[in-house]
Write an enzyme that holds these catalytic residues in place. Sequence first.
Site, mmCIF file in Angstrom:
data_model
loop_
_atom_site.group_PDB
_atom_site.id
_atom_site.type_symbol
_atom_site.label_atom_id
_atom_site.label_comp_id
_atom_site.label_asym_id
_atom_site.label_seq_id
_atom_site.Cartn_x
_atom_site.Cartn_y
_atom_site.Cartn_z
ATOM 1 N N ASP A 99 53.314 -36.213 -131.260
ATOM 2 C CA ASP A 99 52.073 -36.593 -130.612
ATOM 3 C C ASP A 99 52.204 -38.056 -130.184
ATOM 4 O O ASP A 99 52.614 -38.906 -130.981
ATOM 5 C CB ASP A 99 50.901 -36.426 -131.587
ATOM 6 C CG ASP A 99 49.681 -35.829 -130.930
ATOM 7 O OD1 ASP A 99 49.230 -36.399 -129.914
ATOM 8 O OD2 ASP A 99 49.159 -34.807 -131.425
ATOM 9 N N GLU A 258 47.596 -34.006 -122.620
ATOM 10 C CA GLU A 258 46.241 -33.532 -122.925
ATOM 11 C C GLU A 258 45.279 -34.212 -121.963
ATOM 12 O O GLU A 258 45.242 -35.438 -121.875
ATOM 13 C CB GLU A 258 45.862 -33.880 -124.365
ATOM 14 C CG GLU A 258 44.559 -33.201 -124.777
ATOM 15 C CD GLU A 258 43.704 -34.003 -125.739
ATOM 16 O OE1 GLU A 258 42.878 -33.404 -126.437
ATOM 17 O OE2 GLU A 258 43.848 -35.242 -125.794
ATOM 18 N N HIS A 330 43.621 -28.424 -133.038
ATOM 19 C CA HIS A 330 42.930 -29.059 -134.168
ATOM 20 C C HIS A 330 41.535 -29.563 -133.801
ATOM 21 O O HIS A 330 40.848 -30.105 -134.669
ATOM 22 C CB HIS A 330 43.790 -30.205 -134.697
ATOM 23 C CG HIS A 330 43.973 -31.277 -133.660
ATOM 24 N ND1 HIS A 330 44.693 -31.075 -132.496
ATOM 25 C CD2 HIS A 330 43.489 -32.534 -133.587
ATOM 26 C CE1 HIS A 330 44.656 -32.166 -131.771
ATOM 27 N NE2 HIS A 330 43.928 -33.070 -132.394
ATOM 28 N N ASP A 331 41.152 -29.454 -132.534
ATOM 29 C CA ASP A 331 39.824 -29.897 -132.084
ATOM 30 C C ASP A 331 38.877 -28.734 -131.785
ATOM 31 O O ASP A 331 37.701 -28.964 -131.484
ATOM 32 C CB ASP A 331 39.935 -30.725 -130.792
ATOM 33 C CG ASP A 331 40.702 -32.023 -130.967
ATOM 34 O OD1 ASP A 331 40.684 -32.581 -132.077
ATOM 35 O OD2 ASP A 331 41.319 -32.471 -129.973
HETATM 36 O O1 ISL Z 1 37.181 -32.374 -129.265
HETATM 37 C C1 ISL Z 1 36.706 -33.200 -128.519
HETATM 38 C C2 ISL Z 1 35.421 -33.788 -128.724
HETATM 39 O O2 ISL Z 1 34.470 -32.928 -128.134
HETATM 40 C C3 ISL Z 1 37.422 -33.668 -127.358
HETATM 41 O O3 ISL Z 1 36.653 -34.434 -126.514
HETATM 42 C C4 ISL Z 1 38.552 -34.506 -127.861
HETATM 43 O O4 ISL Z 1 38.067 -35.658 -128.464
HETATM 44 C C5 ISL Z 1 39.391 -34.852 -126.690
HETATM 45 O O5 ISL Z 1 39.935 -33.646 -126.278
HETATM 46 C C6 ISL Z 1 40.490 -35.783 -127.063
HETATM 47 O O6 ISL Z 1 41.191 -35.307 -128.165
HETATM 48 C C7 ISL Z 1 42.282 -36.037 -128.598
HETATM 49 O O7 ISL Z 1 42.012 -37.425 -128.716
HETATM 50 C C8 ISL Z 1 41.061 -37.809 -129.700
HETATM 51 C C9 ISL Z 1 41.299 -37.134 -131.049
HETATM 52 O O8 ISL Z 1 40.173 -37.307 -131.861
HETATM 53 C C10 ISL Z 1 41.582 -35.654 -130.908
HETATM 54 O O9 ISL Z 1 41.880 -35.095 -132.159
HETATM 55 C C11 ISL Z 1 42.711 -35.520 -129.948
HETATM 56 O O10 ISL Z 1 43.149 -34.192 -129.797
HETATM 57 C C12 ISL Z 1 41.180 -39.299 -129.842
HETATM 58 O O11 ISL Z 1 42.515 -39.647 -130.092
#
Ligand code: ISL
Length: 558
Positions: A99, A258, A330-331
């Site tokens: 990552d 992403e 994971h989100d």
């Molecule tokens: O899951 C979300 C909140 O609604 C998304 O907006 C998410 O924050 C966004 O996709 C970005 O995600 C990534 O960056 C974030 C981190 O918290 C997430 O885990 C990561 O996948 C900040 O680094």
Amino acid sequence: GKDDAWWRSAVVYQIYPRSFADSDGDGIGDLDGITGRLDHLAELGVDVLWLSPVYPSPQDDNGYDISDYQDIDPVFGDLTAFDRLLAAVHGRGMRLIMDLVVNHTSDEHPWFRESRDPGSPKRDWYWWRPPRDGREPNNWGSFFSGPAWTRDPASGAYYLHLFSPKQPDLNWENPEVREAVYAMMRWWLDRGVDGFRMDVINLVSKDPALPDGVLRGDGPYGDGSPSYVCGPRIHEYLREMHREVMARYPGRLLTVGEMPGVTVEQARLFTDPDHAELDMVFQFEHVGLDHGAHKFDPRPLRLTELKASLGRWQTGLADVGWNSLYWNNHDQPRVVSRFGDDGPRHRTRSATMLATVLHLHRGTPYVYQGEELGMANAPLRTIEDFRDIESLNHYAQALGAGAAPEDVLPGLRAMGRDNARTPMQWDASPQAGFTTGIPWLPVNPDHIEVNAAAAYADPGSVFHHYRRLIALRHSEPAVVHGDFTMLLPDDERVYAFTRHHEGTTLLVVGNFTGDTVTVDLPGGWEDAELLLGNGPSVPAEDGRTVLAPWEARVHRRI
Ligand code: ISL
């Protein structure tokens, strides 16, 4: 040629290291834990492992707040343990990608600590601005509730953070920042890693004017996204990164960006090999279809909208570019709970139907840990059950604005990120074989039934279905290279499409309901070979196809 890049026939498996396997009993997963579980991944047949962040971090956002890009957090191990894992992964013919979180650092990163001093050469590495009328420099809200700005009492200036105050945004306008990022990337690639998943990489270019955003909803914050989603210099930066990093490792890497808010048109540019930027992107359209006014205000999915959305991405990236395919990460909440049925009667069938439909699209599929077991959402009840900063902040903000807990909790239960983060379920023992200690987030009580040991022993398990899907991708060129034609776009119950490649056609059908459905498919498929299904099928009636609840089938015609 560029059409035979190795990752087109690959399947990627995402590991969330905190929750995968704990080797030392501290309740948090670690690198040696992963190394000890590679049999599971080899048996599944995946080609690439993606590790969520394992770098030193205060863990404000579970490692997406990095304080040192070139080391391992002691909670996960050390560089020696990392090298052991990497060698073991390579030894099994798999690859490993890291990552890359470079939109922001931790506020505890030495770069940011230095930059707090207005006279420091690092001052311009972040977005520092003076107050406006004694307040924040603009009206942007952060992704984790509250303003996107925090005032540093030492200088009186504010710094920008699109996420938590402990995640200050790097200023990519500064070429020294970009060079430092590229050097760090080369350091990992020279160590042997095979590429990167790039966190919110389409947010790194901001309009330096940082104008106010349009007010959204009834909240106090403006929507800054027009100033930073695919901002003015994003393609320039990614082309530069490709030249300075990826081009030096030709044919070897996988890069996936992403990209919240990315459009099909933008994604074509990012993934067109002639542009030399990224191999593929994660888009968010299909996982936003069940959001209401915001993500914690969920509404039911309409299958026709899912088909229209994924279908547009298939068409939009058909001749140029490449899709990534995912239900989970994971989100996101667990897909069997979200779009399937996680009750005992339909869990296996709905999980395998969803897998079949996704994996038969054109693109590179991603499997998130536990998805291959049909792992379900966590039984989150009160706010004390939640750990994730996004959920906790949303709850505090909503209650502060006068909402009652019982109005806020249902949305958090359905959509909260903790759903994806409960420990991996290896067996039926008290902590699911994840740890000998107390897990940082409780194991889902359903692990008594839903676990890897039970799945290995059952040929009809979700695990073995994923294994067959991955094997099919590796053996049937039409899965990788075939074109895509959506069928039945107006049907609210059945997802159906064909894939065609050099004289082979595949027909894929999935019943997105818990009812038996009858459907009219195009003629000529009556006697076609059943390549893969997810359980007993129902015979056709008067030439019409009958699908059992949550049934999926893949037919082949040559
Ligand atoms: O899951 C979300 C909140 O609604 C998304 O907006 C998410 O924050 C966004 O996709 C970005 O995600 C990534 O960056 C974030 C981190 O918290 C997430 O885990 C990561 O996948 C900040 O680094």
